[in-house]
Motif scaffolding. Sequence first.
Motif, PDB file in Angstrom:
ATOM      1  N   PHE A  26      32.401  93.497 -58.749  1.00 16.88           N
ATOM      2  CA  PHE A  26      33.485  93.022 -57.900  1.00 16.88           C
ATOM      3  C   PHE A  26      33.615  91.507 -58.044  1.00 16.88           C
ATOM      4  N   MET A  27      34.838  91.034 -57.804  1.00 19.60           N
ATOM      5  CA  MET A  27      35.081  89.607 -57.643  1.00 19.60           C
ATOM      6  C   MET A  27      35.588  89.391 -56.229  1.00 19.60           C
ATOM      7  N   VAL A  28      35.001  88.431 -55.540  1.00 16.74           N
ATOM      8  CA  VAL A  28      35.388  88.099 -54.173  1.00 16.74           C
ATOM      9  C   VAL A  28      35.826  86.639 -54.134  1.00 16.74           C
ATOM     10  N   LEU A  29      37.008  86.383 -53.588  1.00 23.25           N
ATOM     11  CA  LEU A  29      37.499  85.014 -53.481  1.00 23.25           C
ATOM     12  C   LEU A  29      37.396  84.466 -52.061  1.00 23.25           C
ATOM     13  N   HIS A  30      37.404  85.339 -51.073  1.00 26.32           N
ATOM     14  CA  HIS A  30      37.353  84.910 -49.674  1.00 26.32           C
ATOM     15  C   HIS A  30      35.950  85.197 -49.149  1.00 26.32           C
ATOM     16  N   LEU A  31      35.159  84.162 -48.934  1.00 27.20           N
ATOM     17  CA  LEU A  31      33.738  84.331 -48.644  1.00 27.20           C
ATOM     18  C   LEU A  31      33.451  85.213 -47.428  1.00 27.20           C
ATOM     19  N   PRO A  32      34.260  85.174 -46.352  1.00 29.96           N
ATOM     20  CA  PRO A  32      33.984  86.082 -45.225  1.00 29.96           C
ATOM     21  C   PRO A  32      34.037  87.564 -45.593  1.00 29.96           C
ATOM     22  N   PHE A  33      34.699  87.911 -46.720  1.00 25.27           N
ATOM     23  CA  PHE A  33      34.733  89.309 -47.143  1.00 25.27           C
ATOM     24  C   PHE A  33      33.443  89.728 -47.849  1.00 25.27           C
ATOM     25  N   LEU A  34      32.613  88.760 -48.218  1.00 24.95           N
ATOM     26  CA  LEU A  34      31.431  89.078 -49.018  1.00 24.95           C
ATOM     27  C   LEU A  34      30.427  89.974 -48.291  1.00 24.95           C
ATOM     28  N   PRO A  35      30.025  89.683 -47.038  1.00 25.24           N
ATOM     29  CA  PRO A  35      29.033  90.555 -46.391  1.00 25.24           C
ATOM     30  C   PRO A  35      29.456  92.013 -46.284  1.00 25.24           C
TER      31      PRO A  35
END
Length: 307
Positions: free
Chosen positions: A109-118
């Motif tokens: 996965f690629m995540v750009l918005h850090l709050p979505f990471l957890p």
Amino acid sequence: MNLNRRAFLQSVAAGAAMGVVGCGQSSQGTQPGGSQPAPGLDYFAQIAGDLDAMGIGTPRLFIDLDRLDTNAAEILSKVGLERYRIVEKSLTSLDLLAYVQQQTGSRKFMVLHLPFLPPILDAFPNAGVLIGKAQPTPAVETFFNEIPASSGTSAASRVQFIADGRTRIDELVALARHLGLQMKVTVEIDVGLRRSGVSEPDQLPDVLAGFVESPDAVRFNGFLGYDGHVAHAPAVGVSPLKAVTDAWDKATALFQSFVDILRNHFPELMHDDLVFNSGGSASYPMYQSGPVNDVAIGGGVLRPAAY
């Protein structure tokens, strides 16, 4: 099309707008996948009838999973499972991400918005994540502080954070030592977008030296060179296709020049699982050669012709 094959994914943004996503190519041209013609009036009449039959009279965002399946298959046929990385930016629903992951088999996965990471780490415990852009170091620290302390080592092993220069490397080194972790770090390189990252190959040695000097804190994991400018290259005196092709050739050659410096001058940083990431929904079919071994695609499973 069977009504049960349509997902009314409330978590996407239900009620915000009515849209048909995953529509395939338009009748006026060719989409990157080139897989399906655009639906005609009968398609939309059927959808309107289905909504009426269900008693739904308010706007809904829905996803045609039949067309998503075809788009996903087209992506895999072009880039292959090993290179395909799912981007959360255009697919901000855990249900939708899970569906794409199930259909494609990708664990990346690629995540750009850090709050979505957890929540993504929790929902996909076997997945690895590449952060799609450099994050402020205090935001990275906040991420680690807000997850359970027992999860820190696991998160650090699964997530590749981004450094866009030597200053960011030094900040991440200090943070990793403060947290008592070794962090995976991918270096952002500028292959023509002029957004951020190491802008010239001759600036790279100073950045890579940061990894050599601090192996306890940071592990070099590759390059990210986003090609967002390629599909929008201005056609001045040439055809639009020639302009795009020329822009891709230049971006790929520049990416290769960064890789050459790594291989020739920093062999100690080479390892088998290095990530050389680029691409996007508008350009992924072009990646049939060159150094890129990791292709990020988000909205291409929904609307590849209109991304």
